[in-house]
Motif scaffolding. Structure first.
Motif: not given
Length: 194
Positions: A75-86
């Motif tokens: 979450i802390e490394s997320s940007t305005e571009a979509v990020s995905a994590w499982c």
């Protein structure tokens, strides 16, 4: 109805909240300390089940402490571009998270959409048959291929001969202008709605 008329007739935040609550995919807006700022009905139901995710003291939590630490870093490394994590689910399978960092009026929050990605997940597709001029049979075959079924299983499920299923696949590929299942997946991915 013009946009100005809509603003005068209905409070825009109420409309957005209602629309978001109708969404079938669980959605939450989290603050920087993972406090839940907003959630739709699907997210509230998922958090209330007490499985892999929960709402604890107003904060979004994964039950597994190791997963929670990784989720926080994600979450802390997320940007305005979509990020995905499982996240690995306790009973097998995984939860897939898509996150956008949202900054507005000096505040940072995170929009999160999540859903199971294991055997229990069943994607929903828009009717892409109209876009590509597919017959009903070609569309039914395409949906099963997108679910990962092999052509023999598709034929068996639809009650048709394997040769007929292969003809549908050949026609499908021709109409989609692709030559492989992978190319078909790439082309049709935007039509997955949930």
């Amino acid at each position: 109805m013009s946009g100005n008329t809509l603003v005068q007739a209905v409070a825009p935040l109420a409309v957005l909240d209602r629309w978001g609550r109708l969404e079938a995919r669980p959605r939450v807006v989290l603050g920087t300390d993972l406090e839940v700022i907003w959630s739709n009905d699907a997210a509230e139901a998922a958090m209330a089940q007490g499985g892999d995710i929960a709402l604890v003291d107003g904060r979004f939590r994964l039950q597994d402490a190791n997963e929670m630490a990784q989720f926080r870093r994600f979450i802390e490394s997320s940007t305005e571009a979509v990020s995905a994590w499982c996240s690995i689910q306790a009973g097998g399978g995984a939860l897939l998270f898509r996150v956008w960092r949202v900054e507005a009026e000096g505040a940072v929050s995170f929009g999160v959409v999540f859903h199971p990605a294991g055997a229990s997940y069943a994607p929903h597709w828009a009717d892409f048959s109209r876009v590509f001029g597919l017959t009903h049979s070609e569309f039914r075959v395409a949906l099963r291929l997108l679910d990962g079924m092999q052509i023999e299983a598709v034929a068996d499920e639809l009650g048709i001969a394997p040769g007929t299923a292969r003809i549908h696949v050949r026609n499908l590929y021709g109409k989609l202008n692709v030559s492989s299942r992978e190319a078909m997946f790439r082309l049709l991915a935007p039509f997955r709605v949930a």
